[in-house]
Scaffold this active site. Structure first.
Site, PDB file in Angstrom:
ATOM      1  N   GLY A 112      44.876 -23.726 -37.389  1.00 19.48           N
ATOM      2  CA  GLY A 112      44.404 -22.562 -36.644  1.00 19.48           C
ATOM      3  C   GLY A 112      44.883 -21.270 -37.291  1.00 19.48           C
ATOM      4  N   ASN A 113      45.136 -20.272 -36.453  1.00 21.91           N
ATOM      5  CA  ASN A 113      45.442 -18.938 -36.980  1.00 21.91           C
ATOM      6  C   ASN A 113      46.674 -18.862 -37.878  1.00 21.91           C
ATOM      7  OD1 ASN A 113      43.553 -16.883 -36.260  1.00 21.91           O
ATOM      8  ND2 ASN A 113      43.924 -17.493 -34.159  1.00 21.91           N
ATOM      9  N   ASP A 137      41.331 -23.377 -28.938  1.00 19.50           N
ATOM     10  CA  ASP A 137      41.248 -21.991 -28.460  1.00 19.50           C
ATOM     11  C   ASP A 137      39.986 -21.261 -28.948  1.00 19.50           C
ATOM     12  OD1 ASP A 137      43.747 -22.563 -27.440  1.00 19.50           O
ATOM     13  OD2 ASP A 137      44.829 -21.523 -29.032  1.00 19.50           O
ATOM     14  N   ARG A 172      40.181 -24.874   0.574  1.00 18.73           N
ATOM     15  CA  ARG A 172      41.244 -24.133  -0.121  1.00 18.73           C
ATOM     16  C   ARG A 172      40.729 -23.261  -1.271  1.00 18.73           C
ATOM     17  NH1 ARG A 172      45.224 -29.357  -0.487  1.00 18.73           N
ATOM     18  NH2 ARG A 172      46.510 -28.865   1.315  1.00 18.73           N
ATOM     19  N   GLY A 180      44.300 -21.502 -24.128  1.00 23.01           N
ATOM     20  CA  GLY A 180      43.487 -20.571 -24.918  1.00 23.01           C
ATOM     21  C   GLY A 180      44.325 -19.519 -25.600  1.00 23.01           C
ATOM     22  N   HIS A 181      45.643 -19.609 -25.366  1.00 26.21           N
ATOM     23  CA  HIS A 181      46.584 -18.648 -25.944  1.00 26.21           C
ATOM     24  C   HIS A 181      46.188 -17.236 -25.551  1.00 26.21           C
ATOM     25  CE1 HIS A 181      49.183 -17.335 -29.571  1.00 26.21           C
ATOM     26  NE2 HIS A 181      49.944 -17.641 -28.542  1.00 26.21           N
ATOM     27  N   ARG A 276      46.088 -23.511  -4.094  1.00 26.43           N
ATOM     28  CA  ARG A 276      46.719 -24.537  -4.933  1.00 26.43           C
ATOM     29  C   ARG A 276      46.433 -24.226  -6.402  1.00 26.43           C
ATOM     30  NH1 ARG A 276      48.817 -25.394  -0.838  1.00 26.43           N
ATOM     31  NH2 ARG A 276      49.081 -27.351   0.308  1.00 26.43           N
ATOM     32  N   GLN A 284      44.103 -31.050 -22.216  1.00 21.72           N
ATOM     33  CA  GLN A 284      43.015 -30.296 -22.842  1.00 21.72           C
ATOM     34  C   GLN A 284      42.923 -30.555 -24.355  1.00 21.72           C
ATOM     35  OE1 GLN A 284      42.864 -26.059 -20.892  1.00 21.72           O
ATOM     36  NE2 GLN A 284      44.832 -26.962 -20.398  1.00 21.72           N
ATOM     37  N   ARG A 285      44.038 -31.012 -24.924  1.00 21.57           N
ATOM     38  CA  ARG A 285      44.043 -31.282 -26.368  1.00 21.57           C
ATOM     39  C   ARG A 285      43.996 -32.775 -26.668  1.00 21.57           C
ATOM     40  NH1 ARG A 285      48.759 -27.443 -28.044  1.00 21.57           N
ATOM     41  NH2 ARG A 285      49.657 -29.326 -28.924  1.00 21.57           N
TER      42      ARG A 285
HETATM   43  O1  F6P Z   1      46.685 -23.303 -29.783  1.00 24.78           O
HETATM   44  C1  F6P Z   1      46.470 -24.414 -28.978  1.00 24.78           C
HETATM   45  C2  F6P Z   1      47.324 -24.352 -27.745  1.00 24.78           C
HETATM   46  O2  F6P Z   1      47.045 -25.505 -26.965  1.00 24.78           O
HETATM   47  C3  F6P Z   1      47.170 -23.097 -26.901  1.00 24.78           C
HETATM   48  O3  F6P Z   1      46.013 -23.105 -26.112  1.00 24.78           O
HETATM   49  C4  F6P Z   1      48.449 -23.109 -26.114  1.00 24.78           C
HETATM   50  O4  F6P Z   1      48.813 -21.797 -25.738  1.00 24.78           O
HETATM   51  C5  F6P Z   1      49.444 -23.677 -27.094  1.00 24.78           C
HETATM   52  O5  F6P Z   1      48.698 -24.369 -28.067  1.00 24.78           O
HETATM   53  C6  F6P Z   1      50.451 -24.625 -26.505  1.00 24.78           C
HETATM   54  O6  F6P Z   1      51.354 -24.941 -27.504  1.00 24.78           O
HETATM   55  P1  F6P Z   1      52.374 -26.157 -27.466  1.00 24.78           P
HETATM   56  O7  F6P Z   1      51.596 -27.424 -27.670  1.00 24.78           O
HETATM   57  O8  F6P Z   1      53.287 -25.874 -28.589  1.00 24.78           O
HETATM   58  O9  F6P Z   1      53.027 -26.128 -26.122  1.00 24.78           O
END
Ligand code: F6P
Length: 358
Positions: A112-113, A137, A172, A180-181, A276, A284-285
């Site tokens: 990534g970045n 992200d 609720r 998404g950072h 809540r 998500q990953r």
């Molecule tokens: O860059 C991917 C990401 O999942 C971001 O969305 C999130 O802020 C960050 O990485 C979480 O990082 P780590 O896995 O180091 O907790």
């Protein structure tokens, strides 16, 4: 003999293996000379400390559908890349040494970045580098899409779908906090796909009064429940006015685990509604890449292979206007792709009654 080094760097995502498989197959099936593939373990750490293994066909069998990364990954922050490690090792010099010792023709970086900034630095230092845009992200400049993003959108969408029934049963207000950072791509897309009433993203600071008004006016979902898709980097209008230092100070003395919990607290106090918070977090990953990502990352991998076989280096393989393109690394490094608050998708979402809290 063509010698290629490959590594995966930074936070993982679903289609890393699928992308590496694409690079490997396209090079192996089209090279006119023998090829050796070296896989560096745990990202740039493997390149710095010389942890690698030779990869062969067996490594790539059955990994199109497998999440994570067969090479392992780690975060080696770009901002400390020039700072020697705890034993005084010069990390950049060490990476170059490993590259030259293995007589590599090029280094393939899936990242990534931050990872792309390091890749650009290595390119400027004279190494042949090709990168591929990885991150859930979708915030890498120079590509309309990153691999991993669509898989994450699917996961978050399913999470929001599932919240609907329980939110309805109990009447609720639900906040789903989405990764998404510093950008809102994932929240925006999953929020729309999941039919969220309110979508809060870092690019559009929110006004708590607006959110309270929407909840109190009860004009959505028959007034029974409300779904807020909230980016982990969402920020209020008041906080957005603070200097970076002031904001850091606020976060330092924060009693809430994240912005979503602060928001939940404010909404509960101001509306009396039960709120809540659901945080899908690293799910998500995780898991297998979706069909879109399998196709997309295979295409990116194939094009990376084509660049390598042509000896074209110093590029990120990206995606623009439905075409796979090559973008000079120096143009990509250090730039963030954010959601434009004036873009068509925001306008269209607003026309459908979605509030961004602005
Ligand atoms: O860059 C991917 C990401 O999942 C971001 O969305 C999130 O802020 C960050 O990485 C979480 O990082 P780590 O896995 O180091 O907790």
């Amino acid at each position: 003999m063509l010698r290629i080094g490959m590594l995966t760097s930074g936070g993982d995502c679903q289609a890393l293996n699928a992308t590496m498989r694409g690079v490997f197959k396209s090079v192996m099936l089209n090279a006119k000379e023998p090829v050796e593939f070296y896989g560096f373990e745990d990202g740039y750490k493997g390149l710095i400390y010389g942890h690698f293994r030779l990869l062969d066909y067996n490594d790539f069998v059955g990994i199109l559908t497998r999440g994570g990364t067969i090479l392992g990954t780690s975060r080696v922050p770009f901002k400390t890349i020039r700072v020697p490690d705890e034993n005084g090792l010069d990390k950049v010099a060490a990476m170059k040494q490993t590259y030259y010792k293995l007589q590599l023709n090029c280094l393939v970086v899936l990242g990534g970045n931050g990872s792309t900034k390091t890749a650009n630095l290595l390119s400027e230092e004279g190494l042949n580098v090709v990168t591929l845009p990885k991150t859930i992200d979708n915030d890498l400049w120079g590509t309309d899409m990153t691999f991993g993003f669509q898989s994450a959108v699917d996961i978050v969408t399913r999470a929001i779908d599932e919240i609907h029934t329980t939110a309805n049963s109990h009447g609720r207000v639900f906040i789903i906090e989405i990764m998404g950072h510093k950008t809102g791509w994932l929240t925006l897309n999953a929020g729309l796909a999941g039919g969220a009433d309110i979508i809060l993203i870092p690019e559009i600071p929110y006004d708590i009064k607006k959110i309270v008004h929407i909840i109190e006016s009860k004009d959505t979902n028959g007034g029974r429940f409300m779904i807020l898709a909230v980016a982990e980097g969402a920020i209020s209008k008041a906080d957005a006015k603070l200097t970076k230092k002031e904001y850091q100070k606020k976060l330092g003395s924060y009693i809430f685990p994240s912005v979503s919990y602060e928001l939940a607290d404010q909404i509960e106090k101001k509306t009396g509604r039960e709120v809540r918070v659901t945080v899908p977090g690293h799910t998500q990953r995780g898991g297998t890449p979706c069909a879109y990502d399998r196709v997309f990352s295979s295409r990116l991998g194939a094009e990376a292979g084509r660049l390598i076989l042509k000896g074209e280096y110093g590029y990120m393989v990206g995606y623009h206007n439905r075409e796979i393109v090559k973008v000079p690394l120096k143009d990509v490094a250090g730039k963030l792709k954010t959601v434009d608050p004036d873009s068509a998708i925001i306008r269209e979402a607003k026309m459908l009654g979605v509030s961004f809290g602005d």
